[in-house]
Motif scaffolding. Structure first.
Motif, PDB file in Angstrom:
ATOM      1  N   ARG A   1      14.488  29.542   1.625  1.00 36.11           N
ATOM      2  CA  ARG A   1      14.313  29.953   0.227  1.00 36.11           C
ATOM      3  C   ARG A   1      14.089  28.768  -0.692  1.00 36.11           C
ATOM      4  N   ASN A   2      14.528  27.597  -0.267  1.00 36.63           N
ATOM      5  CA  ASN A   2      14.408  26.405  -1.109  1.00 36.63           C
ATOM      6  C   ASN A   2      13.290  25.470  -0.651  1.00 36.63           C
ATOM      7  N   GLY A   3      12.267  26.044  -0.024  1.00 32.40           N
ATOM      8  CA  GLY A   3      11.059  25.278   0.260  1.00 32.40           C
ATOM      9  C   GLY A   3      10.929  24.717   1.649  1.00 32.40           C
ATOM     10  N   ALA A   4      11.744  25.171   2.600  1.00 29.54           N
ATOM     11  CA  ALA A   4      11.679  24.631   3.953  1.00 29.54           C
ATOM     12  C   ALA A   4      10.481  25.132   4.733  1.00 29.54           C
ATOM     13  N   SER A   5       9.743  26.093   4.219  1.00 28.33           N
ATOM     14  CA  SER A   5       8.557  26.582   4.898  1.00 28.33           C
ATOM     15  C   SER A   5       7.633  27.200   3.868  1.00 28.33           C
ATOM     16  N   ASP A   6       6.355  27.172   4.146  1.00 27.50           N
ATOM     17  CA  ASP A   6       5.397  27.727   3.191  1.00 27.50           C
ATOM     18  C   ASP A   6       4.947  29.125   3.594  1.00 27.50           C
ATOM     19  N   GLY A   7       5.770  29.812   4.385  1.00 29.95           N
ATOM     20  CA  GLY A   7       5.473  31.197   4.720  1.00 29.95           C
ATOM     21  C   GLY A   7       4.611  31.351   5.950  1.00 29.95           C
ATOM     22  N   PRO A   8       4.077  32.552   6.178  1.00 30.01           N
ATOM     23  CA  PRO A   8       3.270  32.819   7.374  1.00 30.01           C
ATOM     24  C   PRO A   8       2.083  31.871   7.477  1.00 30.01           C
ATOM     25  N   ASN A   9       1.877  31.345   8.664  1.00 26.87           N
ATOM     26  CA  ASN A   9       0.772  30.407   8.878  1.00 26.87           C
ATOM     27  C   ASN A   9       0.405  30.454  10.361  1.00 26.87           C
ATOM     28  N   PRO A  10      -0.644  31.168  10.732  1.00 24.93           N
ATOM     29  CA  PRO A  10      -1.002  31.310  12.150  1.00 24.93           C
ATOM     30  C   PRO A  10      -1.216  29.984  12.861  1.00 24.93           C
ATOM     31  N   GLN A  11      -1.703  28.979  12.132  1.00 22.70           N
ATOM     32  CA  GLN A  11      -1.942  27.681  12.762  1.00 22.70           C
ATOM     33  C   GLN A  11      -0.677  26.826  12.821  1.00 22.70           C
ATOM     34  N   GLN A  12       0.327  27.209  12.052  1.00 20.79           N
ATOM     35  CA  GLN A  12       1.588  26.462  12.026  1.00 20.79           C
ATOM     36  C   GLN A  12       1.343  24.985  11.738  1.00 20.79           C
ATOM     37  N   GLU A  13       0.561  24.706  10.709  1.00 19.30           N
ATOM     38  CA  GLU A  13       0.248  23.315  10.402  1.00 19.30           C
ATOM     39  C   GLU A  13       1.393  22.617   9.666  1.00 19.30           C
ATOM     40  N   HIS A  14       2.261  23.388   9.015  1.00 18.22           N
ATOM     41  CA  HIS A  14       3.361  22.761   8.290  1.00 18.22           C
ATOM     42  C   HIS A  14       4.429  22.316   9.281  1.00 18.22           C
ATOM     43  N   THR A  15       5.057  21.195   8.987  1.00 22.47           N
ATOM     44  CA  THR A  15       6.000  20.586   9.930  1.00 22.47           C
ATOM     45  C   THR A  15       7.301  21.360  10.032  1.00 22.47           C
ATOM     46  N   CYS A  16       7.597  22.209   9.044  1.00 24.26           N
ATOM     47  CA  CYS A  16       8.901  22.866   9.035  1.00 24.26           C
ATOM     48  C   CYS A  16       9.055  23.896  10.135  1.00 24.26           C
ATOM     49  N   ALA A  17       7.996  24.580  10.505  1.00 24.02           N
ATOM     50  CA  ALA A  17       8.125  25.684  11.446  1.00 24.02           C
ATOM     51  C   ALA A  17       7.716  25.326  12.866  1.00 24.02           C
ATOM     52  N   ARG A  18       7.379  24.074  13.109  1.00 24.86           N
ATOM     53  CA  ARG A  18       7.015  23.680  14.472  1.00 24.86           C
ATOM     54  C   ARG A  18       7.479  22.249  14.737  1.00 24.86           C
ATOM     55  N   HIS A  19       8.133  22.062  15.880  1.00 20.92           N
ATOM     56  CA  HIS A  19       8.600  20.741  16.277  1.00 20.92           C
ATOM     57  C   HIS A  19       7.394  19.866  16.601  1.00 20.92           C
TER      58      HIS A  19
ATOM     59  N   VAL B   1      16.909  35.376  15.075  1.00 22.37           N
ATOM     60  CA  VAL B   1      15.603  35.587  15.709  1.00 22.37           C
ATOM     61  C   VAL B   1      14.859  36.729  15.030  1.00 22.37           C
ATOM     62  N   GLN B   2      15.565  37.808  14.764  1.00 24.84           N
ATOM     63  CA  GLN B   2      14.940  38.965  14.112  1.00 24.84           C
ATOM     64  C   GLN B   2      14.497  38.616  12.702  1.00 24.84           C
ATOM     65  N   TRP B   3      15.324  37.845  12.001  1.00 28.91           N
ATOM     66  CA  TRP B   3      14.983  37.434  10.626  1.00 28.91           C
ATOM     67  C   TRP B   3      13.730  36.561  10.598  1.00 28.91           C
ATOM     68  N   LEU B   4      13.604  35.639  11.541  1.00 33.66           N
ATOM     69  CA  LEU B   4      12.434  34.759  11.580  1.00 33.66           C
ATOM     70  C   LEU B   4      11.136  35.536  11.797  1.00 33.66           C
ATOM     71  N   MET B   5      11.226  36.657  12.504  1.00 34.04           N
ATOM     72  CA  MET B   5      10.033  37.449  12.767  1.00 34.04           C
ATOM     73  C   MET B   5       9.736  38.447  11.636  1.00 34.04           C
ATOM     74  N   SER B   6      10.654  38.544  10.667  1.00 35.90           N
ATOM     75  CA  SER B   6      10.450  39.444   9.532  1.00 35.90           C
ATOM     76  C   SER B   6       9.719  38.701   8.414  1.00 35.90           C
ATOM     77  N   PRO B   7       9.118  39.412   7.461  1.00 31.75           N
ATOM     78  CA  PRO B   7       8.455  38.754   6.334  1.00 31.75           C
ATOM     79  C   PRO B   7       9.398  37.850   5.541  1.00 31.75           C
ATOM     80  N   ALA B   8      10.676  38.212   5.467  1.00 32.39           N
ATOM     81  CA  ALA B   8      11.648  37.398   4.729  1.00 32.39           C
ATOM     82  C   ALA B   8      11.844  36.028   5.354  1.00 32.39           C
ATOM     83  N   GLY B   9      11.637  35.936   6.670  1.00 34.46           N
ATOM     84  CA  GLY B   9      11.854  34.674   7.365  1.00 34.46           C
ATOM     85  C   GLY B   9      10.592  33.959   7.786  1.00 34.46           C
ATOM     86  N   GLY B  10       9.442  34.402   7.297  1.00 36.36           N
ATOM     87  CA  GLY B  10       8.195  33.696   7.598  1.00 36.36           C
ATOM     88  C   GLY B  10       7.279  34.421   8.554  1.00 36.36           C
TER      89      GLY B  10
END
Length: 316
Positions: free
Chosen positions: A223-241, A261-270
């Motif tokens: 919620r405080n900017g750790a990810s920029d939301g859904p991104n099929p390419q996962q270019e942002h560093t927050c959601a991919r090691h 795990v369920q939250w991450l797959m929901s719209p609320a979690g990206g």
């Protein structure tokens, strides 16, 4: 069929171990530390050790004192500051304000300093100056000396909150590894600690919180900017090691927290896709630590497959 199931189990177990080992040099030390483990914690900065133990008050004091010291050094180099230390009441208890150190204290302090210079975080006047933008420099020039010093204290505190220690971990990374949510909130809300910066292992605080299985902390950072939301390419560093390509979903699956795990797959979690693979072509379900995590991921995969099949049928 049995051999295939056994192979999948072995692969899942191997991947779980490798992912956890890569997630952070400290995550696997959390239990050992709680039991008095002998990790070289002296290599941490003072602030890092306080964060590790969950001592929020000590974290506040250490950052405040260090910021005051760095602001003083910067003020000494400022010709316009002159007698601008009019807010001396803020420095009550500062050892630098005392007339002179007691005998016998100077020598051991000097020996300790040689160690701290190598392993502790420092914010120098040069670092403070480099952090300033041109508008901020102009603003500082128009400030009264006391206001200028207070502003410098604030900026120095923010620099301390973001600075990595000898292990390459900023305080927020350590708070995420050990699940200290109150400290994480203090660092983010009071000191503007960046939530999307990877550590030396290429992991952001958000990824570390997911690897730990902390839904509350992961959702707070998200919620405080750790990810920029859904991104099929996962270019942002927050959601991919950045080293293994593991997504937050891969790491969360190793924690065994099915709600996370369920939250991450929901719209609320990206809306992380359970079909995304890491750099080794492994799916999140292959790293699942518990049966309920497997069920949650497989159910999501079935829903996606069903939706895609319906979409294709509609186009025909």
């Amino acid at each position: 069929m049995a051999s295939t199931s056994a192979a999948k189990s072995r692969m899942r177990a191997a991947f779980k171990v490798s992912t956890l080992a890569a997630s952070s040099p400290f995550s696997k030390e959390a239990d050992a530390h709680a039991e008095g483990g002998d990790r070289d914690e002296w290599l941490r900065s003072d602030v890092g050790r306080a964060v590790l133990t969950g001592d929020l008050e000590r974290v506040r004091i250490l950052i405040t004192n260090a910021a005051n010291k760095a602001a003083d050094l910067a003020s000494q180099a400022d010709d316009d500051d002159g007698g601008g230390d009019s807010d001396d009441d803020d420095d009550e208890g500062d050892p630098r304000r005392s007339p002179s150190p007691k005998k016998g204290r100077k020598s051991p302090k000097k020996k300790k300093k040689n160690v701290e210079e190598e392993v502790n975080v420092e914010v120098s006047p040069d670092m403070l100056e480099k952090s300033l933008t041109d508008p901020e420099r102009k603003k500082l020039q128009r400030m009264r000396p006391a206001d200028r010093r207070r502003w410098r204290r604030r900026r120095c505190a923010e620099l301390f909150a973001a600075a990595p220690d000898a292990y390459g971990e900023a305080p927020l990374h350590i708070a995420a590894v050990y699940g200290h949510e109150r400290i994480a909130k203090y660092l983010v809300e009071s000191l503007s600690a960046p939530v999307d910066v990877p550590n030396a292992e290429g992991l952001t605080p958000f990824l570390l919180a997911c690897a730990r299985g902390s839904l509350e902390l992961a959702s707070y950072l998200f919620r405080n900017g750790a990810s920029d939301g859904p991104n099929p390419q996962q270019e942002h560093t927050c959601a991919r090691h950045s080293f293994s390509g593991a997504t937050a979903l891969h790491l969360a699956a190793t924690s065994g927290n099915s709600k996370l795990v369920q939250w991450l797959m929901s719209p609320a979690g990206g809306s992380l896709n359970p079909n995304w693979r890491d750099d080794f072509l492994r799916l999140p379900v292959e790293s699942a630590a518990t049966a309920d995590v497997v069920e949650v991921i497989e159910a999501a995969m079935r829903d996606i497959a069903r939706a895609e099949a319906e979409k294709q049928a509609a186009t025909l």
